[in-house]
Each structure stands twice: as structure tokens, then as C-alpha cells.
Design a protein around this motif. Structure first.
Motif, PDB file in Angstrom:
ATOM      1  N   ASN A  40      -1.002  -3.157  11.943  1.00  0.00           N
ATOM      2  CA  ASN A  40      -1.860  -3.926  11.047  1.00  0.00           C
ATOM      3  C   ASN A  40      -2.439  -5.184  11.665  1.00  0.00           C
ATOM      4  OD1 ASN A  40       0.150  -2.413   9.452  1.00  0.00           O
ATOM      5  ND2 ASN A  40      -0.985  -3.267   7.720  1.00  0.00           N
TER       6      ASN A  40
ATOM      7  N   LYS B 148       4.264  -2.170  12.384  1.00  0.00           N
ATOM      8  CA  LYS B 148       3.989  -3.617  12.294  1.00  0.00           C
ATOM      9  C   LYS B 148       5.306  -4.378  12.200  1.00  0.00           C
ATOM     10  CE  LYS B 148       3.392  -3.595   7.258  1.00  0.00           C
ATOM     11  NZ  LYS B 148       2.535  -2.656   6.563  1.00  0.00           N
TER      12      LYS B 148
ATOM     13  N   ILE C 264      -4.260   2.692  -0.435  1.00  0.00           N
ATOM     14  CA  ILE C 264      -2.983   2.051  -0.738  1.00  0.00           C
ATOM     15  C   ILE C 264      -3.011   1.794  -2.235  1.00  0.00           C
ATOM     16  CG2 ILE C 264      -1.438   0.134  -0.193  1.00  0.00           C
ATOM     17  CD1 ILE C 264      -3.325  -0.531   2.196  1.00  0.00           C
TER      18      ILE C 264
ATOM     19  N   ILE D 224      -4.470   0.120  10.920  1.00  0.00           N
ATOM     20  CA  ILE D 224      -4.418   0.365   9.475  1.00  0.00           C
ATOM     21  C   ILE D 224      -4.557  -0.905   8.652  1.00  0.00           C
ATOM     22  CG2 ILE D 224      -3.026   2.464   9.797  1.00  0.00           C
ATOM     23  CD1 ILE D 224      -0.575   0.894   8.884  1.00  0.00           C
TER      24      ILE D 224
ATOM     25  N   MET E  33       3.361   6.078   1.294  1.00  0.00           N
ATOM     26  CA  MET E  33       4.164   5.146   2.071  1.00  0.00           C
ATOM     27  C   MET E  33       5.627   5.444   1.725  1.00  0.00           C
ATOM     28  SD  MET E  33       1.481   1.940   1.927  1.00  0.00           S
ATOM     29  CE  MET E  33       2.577   0.817   1.166  1.00  0.00           C
ATOM     30  N   SER E  34       6.543   4.570   2.158  1.00  0.00           N
ATOM     31  CA  SER E  34       7.965   4.892   1.955  1.00  0.00           C
ATOM     32  C   SER E  34       8.288   5.185   0.490  1.00  0.00           C
ATOM     33  CB  SER E  34       8.840   3.733   2.457  1.00  0.00           C
ATOM     34  OG  SER E  34       8.706   3.604   3.860  1.00  0.00           O
TER      35      SER E  34
ATOM     36  N   ARG F 235       1.993   7.307   5.889  1.00  0.00           N
ATOM     37  CA  ARG F 235       2.187   6.124   6.733  1.00  0.00           C
ATOM     38  C   ARG F 235       3.514   5.468   6.358  1.00  0.00           C
ATOM     39  NH1 ARG F 235      -2.627   5.300   3.932  1.00  0.00           N
ATOM     40  NH2 ARG F 235      -1.493   3.587   2.951  1.00  0.00           N
ATOM     41  N   ILE F 236       4.524   5.638   7.195  1.00  0.00           N
ATOM     42  CA  ILE F 236       5.872   5.238   6.822  1.00  0.00           C
ATOM     43  C   ILE F 236       6.410   4.164   7.763  1.00  0.00           C
ATOM     44  CG2 ILE F 236       8.221   6.055   6.356  1.00  0.00           C
ATOM     45  CD1 ILE F 236       6.023   7.369   4.589  1.00  0.00           C
ATOM     46  N   GLY F 237       6.765   3.009   7.192  1.00  0.00           N
ATOM     47  CA  GLY F 237       7.364   1.934   7.977  1.00  0.00           C
ATOM     48  C   GLY F 237       8.829   1.735   7.632  1.00  0.00           C
ATOM     49  N   THR F 238       9.059   1.188   6.420  1.00  0.00           N
ATOM     50  CA  THR F 238      10.401   0.802   5.999  1.00  0.00           C
ATOM     51  C   THR F 238      11.431   1.918   6.134  1.00  0.00           C
ATOM     52  OG1 THR F 238       9.340  -0.666   4.407  1.00  0.00           O
ATOM     53  CG2 THR F 238      11.675  -0.201   4.063  1.00  0.00           C
TER      54      THR F 238
ATOM     55  N   ARG G  91      11.286  -4.958   6.466  1.00  0.00           N
ATOM     56  CA  ARG G  91      10.603  -5.886   7.366  1.00  0.00           C
ATOM     57  C   ARG G  91      11.016  -7.324   7.075  1.00  0.00           C
ATOM     58  NH1 ARG G  91       6.736  -2.017   6.609  1.00  0.00           N
ATOM     59  NH2 ARG G  91       6.143  -2.886   4.613  1.00  0.00           N
TER      60      ARG G  91
HETATM   61  C1  LIG Z   1       2.985  -1.568   5.919  1.00  0.00           C
HETATM   62  C2  LIG Z   1       2.074  -0.456   5.607  1.00  0.00           C
HETATM   63  C3  LIG Z   1       2.563   0.840   5.415  1.00  0.00           C
HETATM   64  C4  LIG Z   1       4.028   1.212   5.445  1.00  0.00           C
HETATM   65  O1  LIG Z   1       4.669   0.817   4.281  1.00  0.00           O
HETATM   66  P1  LIG Z   1       6.230   1.100   4.029  1.00  0.00           P
HETATM   67  O2  LIG Z   1       6.392   0.872   2.588  1.00  0.00           O
HETATM   68  O3  LIG Z   1       6.977   0.139   4.880  1.00  0.00           O
HETATM   69  O4  LIG Z   1       6.497   2.514   4.424  1.00  0.00           O
HETATM   70  C5  LIG Z   1       1.627   1.853   5.187  1.00  0.00           C
HETATM   71  N1  LIG Z   1       0.298   1.599   5.135  1.00  0.00           N
HETATM   72  C6  LIG Z   1      -0.188   0.361   5.317  1.00  0.00           C
HETATM   73  C7  LIG Z   1      -1.666   0.149   5.249  1.00  0.00           C
HETATM   74  C8  LIG Z   1       0.675  -0.695   5.552  1.00  0.00           C
HETATM   75  O5  LIG Z   1       0.165  -1.931   5.702  1.00  0.00           O
END
Ligand SMILES: *Cc1c(COP(=O)(O)O)cnc(C)c1O
Length: 231
Positions: A56, A35, A162, A78, A200-201, A216-219, A225
Motif C-alpha cells: 500500500n 504492508k 474494499i 493496492i 480480505m481476512s 487480498r489477505i494480510g492479517t 498489524r
Molecule cells: C490491508 C489491506 C488488505 C488486507 O487486509 P487484512 O484484513 O489484513 O487481510 C487488503 N486490501 C487492501 C486494499 C488493504 O489495504
């Protein structure tokens, strides 16, 4: 740090956390949460072998799905689901992690194109009992699971959560352990769930210690972000 390096580090963290928990690292898949990231940033991740992306915001996701059509990718929705958005979700995604009511499940089922395999879904659980959060309460998971199982174009794969953000490892662990138990309970009732989407991260190690099969890893892949409200 470059995306390639970050991805390598994330895979190493997953591997170490799995081994520390006495698990096979292959049992934990990485979902790259993309995202707010551009198609070019995703191409960097794709060049490293990532194929599974989590989005998202529907409009943003559809633009990226179109821009990356030349790649064979697996798209996971997600984010929170508005019921007027289910048609596009049902036709453009392989997975939905955030199903939290029967109405949405029914619409996804009706709108899943016949030509595609069943849509993989996870039930989102409000495991920390937060008022503001999406997700069903743990006590309601069984009945929603039963309803989803009756829908032919959906395939119930597991649970997603979450948990409330916490820096306290004991609190993180308690939420993830509760999710693991909930999935075991459902499987004892005859379900064949194979997916625990959590971590997550900031808390992937605790999630993996408690049975996460998809983090689920973004950061930690793409960097912090910079939000602009999308929808
Ligand atoms: C943004 C998001 C993530 C990733 O989170 P980070 O802390 O950036 O790794 C995982 N799951 C969901 C549902 C999210 O919205």
C-alpha cells in the motif's frame, strides 16, 4: 502461529469456500498483503511458495522490492495513488488494483517503461457508496473502463473493491454480489475482464461465493498489524 501454518490455513479456507460455491479452487488466487511487514517476514512466505505480494505504501514497498531482488516476485500496488507517485508505481509493479481516475491511468500509461509488458490494472469501485472512500462510483465505472482500454501500456484486467466493514454476512454478500454484477455488465459490453479483486481476512468466504478471483489477505497470514504511519 507461524506464517507457514497461517498460509496453509488460508489456502484451505480459499479451497473450501470455492468448493462450497461450486467453483474450481484454482480460479481463486491468493495475494499476500505485506504492508508493514519486513522483508524477512516476506521471505518466510516466499519459502512457502508465495510469489504475489500486495503493498500500500510506495516508499516501504520500494525498499522491500530492492531487498528481495534475488527472488522472482509479482508486486501488486493496492493503496491510494497520489499522482506524483505514478512513475515509481509504473516502473516497479506488475499490477495496480487501485486505479480510480483517468488522470492516474494516463500517467501510469505514459510512465510504464517500454521494456516491460503492459501494466495490469483494476478499477477500484466504491461499491458501498462511502463518502470518505477512494474508488469510482459504480455508475462511473464504464466510462473509466473505456478510457483505460484505449491506453496501450495498460491492460485492464478487472475490478477491485474494499466494501464497508461489516460483520453481517448478508451485507458483505450484497456488496460482493454487486461487484460481480458490475463485472458481468462490463463483459456484456465487450470488455474481457478476468479479475475480481475482493475479499480480505474478515470476508474472503463471502467474496469467493460471489466470484472473487483474487483475495487480498494480510492479517490472517502475517498476524495483526502494528501501525506506524508511513507516508
Ligand atoms: C490491508 C489491506 C488488505 C488486507 O487486509 P487484512 O484484513 O489484513 O487481510 C487488503 N486490501 C487492501 C486494499 C488493504 O489495504
Amino acid at each position: 502461529m507461524a506464517i507457514a501454518e497461517q498460509i496453509q490455513q488460508v489456502h484451505e479456507r480459499i479451497r473450501n469456500a470455492a468448493l462450497a460455491a461450486g467453483r474450481d479452487p484454482q480460479q481463486v488466487q491468493l495475494l499476500a498483503v505485506s504492508k508493514t511487514r519486513s522483508a524477512d517476514e516476506l521471505r518466510e512466505a516466499i519459502a512457502c511458495g508465495e510469489r504475489r505480494f500486495g503493498e500500500n505504501y510506495l516508499q516501504e514497498a520500494l525498499a522491500k522490492i530492492a531487498a528481495l531482488q534475488d527472488e522472482v516476485l509479482e508486486w501488486h500496488f493496492i493503496g491510494p495513488i497520489q499522482s506524483n507517485k505514478t512513475r515509481d508505481i509504473a516502473s516497479h509493479f506488475a499490477w495496480v488494483h487501485s486505479v480510480d481516475r483517468a488522470k492516474v491511468a494516463q500517467r501510469l500509461n505514459e510512465q510504464r517503461p517500454e521494456a516491460l509488458p503492459p501494466l495490469n490494472v483494476c478499477i477500484q469501485v466504491n461499491i458501498s457508496h462511502e463518502d470518505s472512500k477512494s474508488g469510482v462510483m459504480p455508475a462511473e465505472v464504464l466510462s473509466l473502463a473505456q478510457e483505460i482500454s484505449a491506453l496501450p501500456h495498460l491492460r485492464l484486467r478487472g475490478l477491485m473493491a474494499i466494501p464497508a466493514a461489516s460483520e453481517d454476512p448478508a451485507e458483505q454478500a450484497a456488496a460482493f454480489a454487486a461487484m460481480q454484477e458490475l463485472m458481468q455488465t462490463l463483459n456484456q459490453q465487450g470488455f474481457a475482464l478476468d479479475t475480481l479483486s475482493m475479499g480480505m481476512s474478515g470476508d474472503m468466504e463471502a467474496a469467493i461465493a460471489h466470484g472473487a478471483t483474487m483475495v487480498r489477505i494480510g492479517t490472517d497470514i502475517f498476524g495483526a498489524r502494528h501501525y506506524s504511519k508511513k507516508e
